[in-house]
Design an enzyme around this catalytic site. Sequence first.
Site, PDB file in Angstrom:
ATOM      1  N   ALA A  65       4.883 -40.091   0.153  1.00 44.76           N
ATOM      2  CA  ALA A  65       3.805 -39.545  -0.662  1.00 44.76           C
ATOM      3  C   ALA A  65       3.005 -38.603   0.226  1.00 44.76           C
ATOM      4  O   ALA A  65       3.028 -38.719   1.461  1.00 44.76           O
ATOM      5  CB  ALA A  65       2.931 -40.666  -1.192  1.00 44.76           C
ATOM      6  N   GLU A 111      11.274 -44.921  -1.581  1.00 43.62           N
ATOM      7  CA  GLU A 111      11.042 -45.538  -2.896  1.00 43.62           C
ATOM      8  C   GLU A 111      11.634 -44.682  -4.016  1.00 43.62           C
ATOM      9  O   GLU A 111      12.169 -45.207  -4.993  1.00 43.62           O
ATOM     10  CB  GLU A 111       9.535 -45.741  -3.097  1.00 43.62           C
ATOM     11  CG  GLU A 111       8.978 -46.780  -2.126  1.00 43.62           C
ATOM     12  CD  GLU A 111       7.451 -46.829  -2.112  1.00 43.62           C
ATOM     13  OE1 GLU A 111       6.842 -45.807  -1.746  1.00 43.62           O
ATOM     14  OE2 GLU A 111       6.886 -47.863  -2.468  1.00 43.62           O
TER      15      GLU A 111
HETATM   16  C1  HXC Z   1       1.947 -34.898   3.962  1.00 48.57           C
HETATM   17  C2  HXC Z   1       3.541 -34.487   5.559  1.00 48.57           C
HETATM   18  C3  HXC Z   1       4.119 -35.757   5.333  1.00 48.57           C
HETATM   19  C4  HXC Z   1       3.532 -36.595   4.339  1.00 48.57           C
HETATM   20  C5  HXC Z   1       5.222 -34.773   6.878  1.00 48.57           C
HETATM   21  N1  HXC Z   1       4.263 -33.921   6.529  1.00 48.57           N
HETATM   22  N2  HXC Z   1       5.170 -35.899   6.181  1.00 48.57           N
HETATM   23  N3  HXC Z   1       2.466 -34.075   4.879  1.00 48.57           N
HETATM   24  N4  HXC Z   1       2.442 -36.119   3.695  1.00 48.57           N
HETATM   25  N5  HXC Z   1       4.028 -37.808   4.039  1.00 48.57           N
HETATM   26  C6  HXC Z   1       3.993 -32.575   7.072  1.00 48.57           C
HETATM   27  C7  HXC Z   1       3.374 -32.636   8.436  1.00 48.57           C
HETATM   28  O1  HXC Z   1       2.003 -32.856   8.338  1.00 48.57           O
HETATM   29  C8  HXC Z   1       3.712 -31.289   8.978  1.00 48.57           C
HETATM   30  O2  HXC Z   1       2.840 -30.320   8.415  1.00 48.57           O
HETATM   31  C9  HXC Z   1       5.108 -31.016   8.397  1.00 48.57           C
HETATM   32  O3  HXC Z   1       5.219 -31.881   7.254  1.00 48.57           O
HETATM   33  C10 HXC Z   1       6.214 -31.336   9.365  1.00 48.57           C
HETATM   34  O4  HXC Z   1       6.068 -32.666   9.825  1.00 48.57           O
HETATM   35  P1  HXC Z   1       5.967 -33.051  11.372  1.00 48.57           P
HETATM   36  O5  HXC Z   1       5.261 -34.334  11.466  1.00 48.57           O
HETATM   37  O6  HXC Z   1       5.427 -31.920  12.160  1.00 48.57           O
HETATM   38  O7  HXC Z   1       7.501 -33.227  11.722  1.00 48.57           O
HETATM   39  P2  HXC Z   1       8.158 -34.205  12.802  1.00 48.57           P
HETATM   40  O8  HXC Z   1       7.344 -34.191  14.068  1.00 48.57           O
HETATM   41  O9  HXC Z   1       9.594 -33.815  12.851  1.00 48.57           O
HETATM   42  O10 HXC Z   1       8.037 -35.678  12.184  1.00 48.57           O
HETATM   43  C11 HXC Z   1       8.696 -36.016  11.004  1.00 48.57           C
HETATM   44  C12 HXC Z   1       8.163 -37.359  10.478  1.00 48.57           C
HETATM   45  C13 HXC Z   1       6.606 -37.275  10.347  1.00 48.57           C
HETATM   46  C14 HXC Z   1       8.532 -38.502  11.418  1.00 48.57           C
HETATM   47  C15 HXC Z   1       8.829 -37.610   9.108  1.00 48.57           C
HETATM   48  O11 HXC Z   1       6.293 -36.110   9.604  1.00 48.57           O
HETATM   49  C16 HXC Z   1       5.981 -38.434   9.637  1.00 48.57           C
HETATM   50  O12 HXC Z   1       5.844 -39.534  10.196  1.00 48.57           O
HETATM   51  N6  HXC Z   1       5.571 -38.236   8.389  1.00 48.57           N
HETATM   52  C17 HXC Z   1       4.836 -39.222   7.600  1.00 48.57           C
HETATM   53  C18 HXC Z   1       5.770 -40.312   7.146  1.00 48.57           C
HETATM   54  C19 HXC Z   1       5.007 -41.371   6.378  1.00 48.57           C
HETATM   55  O13 HXC Z   1       4.110 -42.013   6.872  1.00 48.57           O
HETATM   56  N7  HXC Z   1       5.372 -41.527   5.116  1.00 48.57           N
HETATM   57  C20 HXC Z   1       4.737 -42.515   4.221  1.00 48.57           C
HETATM   58  C21 HXC Z   1       3.581 -41.866   3.508  1.00 48.57           C
HETATM   59  S1  HXC Z   1       2.688 -43.054   2.572  1.00 48.57           S
HETATM   60  P3  HXC Z   1       1.922 -29.366   9.334  1.00 48.57           P
HETATM   61  O14 HXC Z   1       1.173 -28.566   8.317  1.00 48.57           O
HETATM   62  O15 HXC Z   1       1.087 -30.263  10.164  1.00 48.57           O
HETATM   63  O16 HXC Z   1       2.923 -28.594  10.132  1.00 48.57           O
HETATM   64  C22 HXC Z   1       3.610 -43.280   1.228  1.00 48.57           C
HETATM   65  C23 HXC Z   1       3.031 -44.231   0.232  1.00 48.57           C
HETATM   66  C24 HXC Z   1       3.928 -44.244  -0.959  1.00 48.57           C
HETATM   67  O17 HXC Z   1       4.615 -42.743   1.037  1.00 48.57           O
HETATM   68  C25 HXC Z   1       3.382 -45.112  -2.010  1.00 48.57           C
HETATM   69  C26 HXC Z   1       2.164 -44.632  -2.649  1.00 48.57           C
HETATM   70  C27 HXC Z   1       0.951 -45.362  -2.181  1.00 48.57           C
END
Ligand code: HXC
Length: 257
Positions: A65, A111
């Site tokens: 998300a 999910e």
């Molecule tokens: C918003 C996101 C994002 C996310 C990545 N980006 N994931 N933006 N929401 N979930 C954005 C980053 O901010 C970044 O933008 C760009 O995408 C590239 O990501 P990087 O982090 O620079 O890439 P990398 O270093 O290769 O790392 C990849 C990654 C990491 C390991 C996947 O991005 C990450 O950990 N993402 C979050 C994963 C996460 O926590 N997902 C769960 C979310 S909560 P900029 O503009 O900074 O370059 C969820 C809840 C669901 O899903 C249920 C509802 C409640």
Amino acid sequence: TSYDTILVETRGRVGWITLNRPDALNALNTQVMTDVVAAASAFDADEAIGAIVLTGSERAFAAGADIKEMESKSGLDVLMGDHFGGWAQFAAVRTPVIAAVSGYALGGGCELAMMCDIIIAADTAKFGQPEINLGVIPGMGGSQRLLRAVGYYKAADLILTGRMMDAAEAERSGLVSRVVPAAELLAEAGKTAETIAAKSLPSVYAAKAALDAAMETTLAEGLRFERHVFASLFDTSDQKEGMSAFREKRSPDFTNR
Ligand code: HXC
């Protein structure tokens, strides 16, 4: 119809939906939800479509998300805005959906894959429910569907630690239907979708509904559901066609009736 956050294409009897927010690793914001639900519902309403493929990019199916969209929300905002409610409509389409997963399928991305019926993973795929690292928990079905897919102990391991698992572990665990080399992912998903789309649609809808029942109900209720749906298919001409084609040693010519 054109959409802001996805690409949509029809190839024969298969509908393709490609998540397309490359700058955010396909993070699922409200617009993505609206777009995916609209596209999937349109394919579902179209009898010419027999299967749907949902995919992302090579680097990410979806990294979850959209954290930036969620960050400032209150509990009341999330509750009253029914922030993820639309996804229930996606999970409810009758047409089988194949998730073709390459790269990250994290949080809401994992999910979303689990709302699909078949998950085909590239060997580069990484699955996880990292919400615990953000101070929350899965909110689009992860704690329920992941447990049903992989059992309590693997699900608890993933959801409590927030670690990622690779495609091989995901397949071993029963989350993934098949793993293929990354270069073959879309071809494999497409072939699988075409195989399903060549069947009789009423039987395909019935099979998906019966599988859903198995996920959602008791064994006794599920068996009752299966028996009735099985019987109802004998009123289709495709059942007569399928069985006479077998007897006559030829391929069936289904009409979806
Ligand atoms: C918003 C996101 C994002 C996310 C990545 N980006 N994931 N933006 N929401 N979930 C954005 C980053 O901010 C970044 O933008 C760009 O995408 C590239 O990501 P990087 O982090 O620079 O890439 P990398 O270093 O290769 O790392 C990849 C990654 C990491 C390991 C996947 O991005 C990450 O950990 N993402 C979050 C994963 C996460 O926590 N997902 C769960 C979310 S909560 P900029 O503009 O900074 O370059 C969820 C809840 C669901 O899903 C249920 C509802 C409640």
